[in-house]
Design a protein around this motif. Structure first.
Motif, PDB file in Angstrom:
ATOM      1  N   GLU A  22     -28.779  -8.050 -62.491  1.00  5.55           N
ATOM      2  CA  GLU A  22     -28.453  -6.667 -62.132  1.00  5.55           C
ATOM      3  C   GLU A  22     -27.173  -6.239 -62.837  1.00  5.55           C
ATOM      4  O   GLU A  22     -26.233  -7.035 -62.990  1.00  5.55           O
ATOM      5  CB  GLU A  22     -28.263  -6.564 -60.624  1.00  5.55           C
ATOM      6  CG  GLU A  22     -27.826  -5.185 -60.139  1.00  5.55           C
ATOM      7  CD  GLU A  22     -27.587  -5.158 -58.646  1.00  5.55           C
ATOM      8  OE1 GLU A  22     -28.572  -5.128 -57.895  1.00  5.55           O
ATOM      9  OE2 GLU A  22     -26.401  -5.135 -58.243  1.00  5.55           O
TER      10      GLU A  22
ATOM     11  N   ILE B  94     -24.366  -2.875 -63.106  1.00  6.15           N
ATOM     12  CA  ILE B  94     -23.900  -1.568 -62.643  1.00  6.15           C
ATOM     13  C   ILE B  94     -22.921  -1.010 -63.659  1.00  6.15           C
ATOM     14  O   ILE B  94     -21.913  -1.656 -63.988  1.00  6.15           O
ATOM     15  CB  ILE B  94     -23.227  -1.656 -61.262  1.00  6.15           C
ATOM     16  CG1 ILE B  94     -24.236  -2.126 -60.212  1.00  6.15           C
ATOM     17  CG2 ILE B  94     -22.654  -0.292 -60.867  1.00  6.15           C
ATOM     18  CD1 ILE B  94     -23.640  -2.331 -58.834  1.00  6.15           C
TER      19      ILE B  94
ATOM     20  N   ARG C   2     -20.366   2.125 -64.527  1.00  2.00           N
ATOM     21  CA  ARG C   2     -19.596   3.092 -63.739  1.00  2.00           C
ATOM     22  C   ARG C   2     -19.046   4.213 -64.591  1.00  2.00           C
ATOM     23  O   ARG C   2     -18.704   4.030 -65.760  1.00  2.00           O
ATOM     24  CB  ARG C   2     -18.462   2.377 -63.011  1.00  2.00           C
ATOM     25  CG  ARG C   2     -18.955   1.442 -61.923  1.00  2.00           C
ATOM     26  CD  ARG C   2     -17.834   0.763 -61.174  1.00  2.00           C
ATOM     27  NE  ARG C   2     -18.345   0.087 -59.989  1.00  2.00           N
ATOM     28  CZ  ARG C   2     -18.925  -1.102 -59.982  1.00  2.00           C
ATOM     29  NH1 ARG C   2     -19.083  -1.755 -61.106  1.00  2.00           N
ATOM     30  NH2 ARG C   2     -19.358  -1.623 -58.859  1.00  2.00           N
TER      31      ARG C   2
ATOM     32  N   THR D 119     -22.549   6.051 -60.613  1.00  2.00           N
ATOM     33  CA  THR D 119     -22.960   4.757 -61.130  1.00  2.00           C
ATOM     34  C   THR D 119     -24.430   4.745 -61.533  1.00  2.00           C
ATOM     35  O   THR D 119     -25.263   5.460 -60.947  1.00  2.00           O
ATOM     36  CB  THR D 119     -22.730   3.642 -60.095  1.00  2.00           C
ATOM     37  OG1 THR D 119     -23.530   3.914 -58.941  1.00  2.00           O
ATOM     38  CG2 THR D 119     -21.276   3.558 -59.691  1.00  2.00           C
TER      39      THR D 119
ATOM     40  N   LYS E 101     -27.359   1.851 -61.934  1.00  2.00           N
ATOM     41  CA  LYS E 101     -27.701   0.461 -61.661  1.00  2.00           C
ATOM     42  C   LYS E 101     -29.032   0.139 -62.310  1.00  2.00           C
ATOM     43  O   LYS E 101     -30.000   0.909 -62.198  1.00  2.00           O
ATOM     44  CB  LYS E 101     -27.791   0.199 -60.157  1.00  2.00           C
ATOM     45  CG  LYS E 101     -28.127  -1.260 -59.805  1.00  2.00           C
ATOM     46  CD  LYS E 101     -28.487  -1.433 -58.348  1.00  2.00           C
ATOM     47  CE  LYS E 101     -27.315  -1.272 -57.448  1.00  2.00           C
ATOM     48  NZ  LYS E 101     -27.658  -1.606 -56.026  1.00  2.00           N
TER      49      LYS E 101
ATOM     50  N   ARG F 176     -31.633  -2.880 -61.957  1.00  2.00           N
ATOM     51  CA  ARG F 176     -31.839  -3.969 -60.993  1.00  2.00           C
ATOM     52  C   ARG F 176     -32.140  -5.297 -61.674  1.00  2.00           C
ATOM     53  O   ARG F 176     -31.584  -6.321 -61.311  1.00  2.00           O
ATOM     54  CB  ARG F 176     -32.980  -3.630 -60.042  1.00  2.00           C
ATOM     55  CG  ARG F 176     -32.627  -2.552 -59.057  1.00  2.00           C
ATOM     56  CD  ARG F 176     -33.707  -2.357 -58.005  1.00  2.00           C
ATOM     57  NE  ARG F 176     -33.337  -1.288 -57.094  1.00  2.00           N
ATOM     58  CZ  ARG F 176     -33.486   0.003 -57.361  1.00  2.00           C
ATOM     59  NH1 ARG F 176     -34.027   0.393 -58.485  1.00  2.00           N
ATOM     60  NH2 ARG F 176     -33.106   0.923 -56.485  1.00  2.00           N
TER      61      ARG F 176
END
Lengths: 114, 114
Positions: free
Chosen positions: A18, A20, A22, A76, A78, A80
């Motif tokens: 995963e 993320i 930002r 954000t 994401k 997965r």
């Protein structure tokens, strides 16, 4: 001059992990976007976000992708379970409704999936 | 559906000569048109836009673009090119609807030789 900031500038990850990404949009902007650019190629729209919900998304933005504005400042993206083909530069952008469409872009986050 | 075509992958011009980077678009309704520039390993920087009004719009760094509705074109021009103008240029179109989503062309690399 206000600017869109993105972190990290570069992330290397293993396939299946995963990630993320930002973004801090310009503070008085109301529309937020994610775009991606595979190395040296076209800039592709992923998703737009307004009033705390997705307003539009592309075919690329499948169930592996999600966006969130958790605290009123950060925005954000994401992923997965990353795939090799997710390797790209991801750009965040924001827009002021008053300016009828001009998008301000961050410097990008380069994602490398191994 | 919106689309943008940049027919030239690369444009070569000598410093001091005029330059043109071509763009044609397809969109239902009135288009919002933009040019962005990307320097190596950087984000997208806004150059200029056409929303309404005068067909000739002037932007940053001496660039201008002419909106031609009958030819559905929005070519980028500069009277006298600089070596520092060498970069990747993207044309983009928006329907100007609620998401203000931009759709980008494939980009044209401008190379200005001394």
């Amino acid at each position: 001059e206000p600017e869109v900031t993105q972190t990290p500038s570069h992330q290397v990850t293993q396939m299946g992990q995963e990630v993320i990404l930002r973004c801090v949009p310009i503070s008085n902007h109301l529309y937020f976007y994610w775009y991606r650019q595979i190395l040296g190629q076209k800039v592709e729209f992923l998703v737009s976000f307004y009033n705390n919900e997705i307003s539009e998304k592309s075919e690329i933005f499948d169930d592996q992708f999600s966006v969130e504005r958790p605290d009123g400042s950060n925005f954000t993206l994401k992923i997965r379970s990353t795939k090799l083909e997710d390797s790209a530069m991801y750009f965040c952008a924001s827009s002021d409704l008053e300016v009828t469409g001009e998008l301000f872009f961050g410097e990008g986050s380069r994602l490398t999936v191994l | 559906a919106q689309s943008v075509a940049q027919p030239e992958d690369q444009v070569n011009v000598a410093e001091g000569n005029p330059l043109t980077v071509k763009c044609t678009y397809s969109v239902s309704g009135n288009p919002y048109l933009f040019w962005y520039v990307q320097y190596p390993n950087r984000g997208l920087q806004f150059l200029l836009k056409y929303i309404t009004g005068d067909n000739l719009v002037k932007g940053s760094y001496g660039f201008e673009a002419e909106f031609n509705k009958s030819q559905t074109s929005f070519h980028l021009k500069k009277p006298s090119a600089l070596v520092s103008d060498s970069a990747l240029y993207f044309c983009a179109v928006s329907r100007g609807d609620s998401s203000y989503k931009l759709i980008f062309g494939s980009g044209t690399r401008l190379l200005v030789r001394p």
